[in-house]
Design a protein around this motif. Structure first.
Motif, short mmCIF file in Angstrom:
data_model
loop_
_atom_site.label_atom_id
_atom_site.label_comp_id
_atom_site.label_asym_id
_atom_site.label_seq_id
_atom_site.Cartn_x
_atom_site.Cartn_y
_atom_site.Cartn_z
N ILE A 186 74.71 59.55 21.07
CA ILE A 186 74.10 58.83 22.20
C ILE A 186 73.91 59.77 23.38
O ILE A 186 72.84 59.78 24.02
N THR A 187 74.92 60.58 23.67
CA THR A 187 74.83 61.52 24.78
C THR A 187 73.72 62.53 24.53
O THR A 187 72.95 62.86 25.43
N ARG A 188 73.63 63.01 23.29
CA ARG A 188 72.59 63.98 22.96
C ARG A 188 71.20 63.37 23.13
O ARG A 188 70.28 64.03 23.64
N SER A 189 71.03 62.13 22.70
CA SER A 189 69.72 61.51 22.85
C SER A 189 69.38 61.29 24.32
O SER A 189 68.22 61.42 24.72
N LEU A 190 70.39 60.97 25.13
CA LEU A 190 70.15 60.82 26.57
C LEU A 190 69.76 62.16 27.20
O LEU A 190 68.90 62.22 28.07
N MET A 191 70.41 63.24 26.74
CA MET A 191 70.08 64.56 27.29
C MET A 191 68.67 64.97 26.87
O MET A 191 67.94 65.58 27.64
N GLN A 192 68.27 64.64 25.65
CA GLN A 192 66.93 64.98 25.18
C GLN A 192 65.87 64.16 25.90
O GLN A 192 64.74 64.61 26.07
N ALA A 193 66.25 62.95 26.33
CA ALA A 193 65.32 62.10 27.07
C ALA A 193 65.24 62.51 28.53
O ALA A 193 64.54 61.89 29.32
N GLU A 194 66.00 63.55 28.88
CA GLU A 194 66.04 64.09 30.24
C GLU A 194 66.45 63.05 31.27
O GLU A 194 65.91 63.00 32.37
N ALA A 195 67.41 62.24 30.88
CA ALA A 195 67.95 61.28 31.83
C ALA A 195 68.79 62.05 32.86
O ALA A 195 69.28 63.14 32.60
N ASP A 196 68.94 61.47 34.02
CA ASP A 196 69.73 62.11 35.08
C ASP A 196 71.21 61.94 34.76
O ASP A 196 71.80 60.89 35.02
N LEU A 197 71.79 62.97 34.15
CA LEU A 197 73.19 62.92 33.73
C LEU A 197 74.01 63.94 34.50
O LEU A 197 73.52 65.02 34.82
N PRO A 198 75.27 63.62 34.76
CA PRO A 198 76.13 64.60 35.44
C PRO A 198 76.42 65.81 34.54
O PRO A 198 76.37 65.73 33.31
N GLY A 199 76.71 66.95 35.17
CA GLY A 199 76.97 68.18 34.44
C GLY A 199 78.19 68.09 33.54
O GLY A 199 78.24 68.73 32.49
N ALA A 200 79.18 67.29 33.93
CA ALA A 200 80.40 67.16 33.12
C ALA A 200 80.09 66.51 31.77
O ALA A 200 80.77 66.79 30.79
N LEU A 201 79.07 65.70 31.72
CA LEU A 201 78.72 65.04 30.47
C LEU A 201 78.19 66.04 29.44
O LEU A 201 78.44 65.90 28.25
N HIS A 202 77.51 67.06 29.92
CA HIS A 202 77.03 68.11 29.02
C HIS A 202 78.22 68.84 28.39
O HIS A 202 78.22 69.13 27.20
N TRP A 203 79.22 69.12 29.20
CA TRP A 203 80.42 69.80 28.69
C TRP A 203 81.17 68.88 27.73
O TRP A 203 81.62 69.31 26.67
N ALA A 204 81.31 67.62 28.10
CA ALA A 204 82.05 66.67 27.27
C ALA A 204 81.36 66.46 25.92
O ALA A 204 82.03 66.28 24.91
N GLN A 205 80.05 66.52 25.90
CA GLN A 205 79.31 66.31 24.66
C GLN A 205 79.62 67.39 23.64
O GLN A 205 79.62 67.16 22.46
N THR A 206 79.96 68.58 24.11
CA THR A 206 80.30 69.68 23.21
C THR A 206 81.79 69.74 22.92
O THR A 206 82.20 69.91 21.78
N ALA A 207 82.60 69.62 23.95
CA ALA A 207 84.04 69.86 23.81
C ALA A 207 84.80 68.69 23.19
O ALA A 207 85.71 68.92 22.39
N PRO B 170 84.08 66.33 20.85
CA PRO B 170 84.13 66.25 19.38
C PRO B 170 85.01 67.33 18.75
O PRO B 170 85.68 67.08 17.76
N ILE B 171 85.02 68.52 19.34
CA ILE B 171 85.88 69.59 18.83
C ILE B 171 87.34 69.24 19.01
O ILE B 171 88.14 69.39 18.08
N VAL B 172 87.70 68.74 20.18
CA VAL B 172 89.09 68.33 20.44
C VAL B 172 89.48 67.19 19.52
O VAL B 172 90.58 67.18 18.95
N LEU B 173 88.59 66.23 19.34
CA LEU B 173 88.85 65.10 18.44
C LEU B 173 89.09 65.58 17.02
O LEU B 173 90.02 65.14 16.35
#
Length: 116
Positions: free
Chosen positions: A46-67, A69-72
Motif C-alpha cells: 500500500i505504501t509503495r502504491s501511494l509513493m508511486q502515485a506521488e501522494a504527499d507522504l512524509p519522509g519517514a514513511l519512505h524509510w519505514a517502507q524499506t526498513a 519489512p526487513i525488521v519484521l
C-alpha cells in the motif's frame, strides 16, 4: 494402544507435556507470524502504491517502507528459531526420560491441532 496414567512414569509424562506445550506454542506463533507477515507485506504494498502515485507522504514513511519489512522478517525468523529449539528440547527430554525413539517418531507425526 490404550494409554492410562500407569503407562508412563511421572518423568515421562512431564517430558511429554513439555513437548506438547512446545508444539502448541510453535503452532500458535507460526499462525500469528503468518498473519503479521501478510499484514506487513500488505502495508508495504500500500505504501509503495501511494509513493508511486506521488501522494504527499512524509519522509519517514519512505524509510519505514524499506526498513520495517526487513525488521519484521528478522524478528519472525528469530521467533521461529526459538520455538523450533523449544520443540527440539521437548523431544530430547522425552528421549532422556526413557521413551523409545519409535514412540517419539510416532508422536511427532500426530497433528498438533489435535492435542488437548
Amino acid at each position: 494402544m490404550r494409554i492410562d496414567k500407569s503407562s508412563f512414569t511421572k518423568q515421562q509424562w512431564e517430558a511429554i507435556a513439555l513437548y506438547v506445550d512446545a508444539r502448541k506454542r510453535r503452532r500458535r506463533f507460526l499462525l500469528q507470524a503468518g498473519a503479521a507477515a501478510v499484514f506487513g507485506c500488505g502495508s508495504a504494498l500500500i505504501t509503495r502504491s501511494l509513493m508511486q502515485a506521488e501522494a504527499d507522504l512524509p519522509g519517514a514513511l519512505h524509510w519505514a517502507q524499506t526498513a520495517l519489512p526487513i525488521v519484521l522478517l528478522i524478528v519472525l525468523c528469530l521467533g521461529a528459531l526459538v520455538f523450533q529449539r523449544a520443540v527440539a528440547s521437548g523431544r530430547k527430554a522425552m528421549l532422556t526420560a526413557g521413551l523409545t525413539m519409535q514412540f517419539v517418531a510416532d508422536f511427532e507425526k500426530y497433528p498438533t491441532s489435535k492435542f488437548p
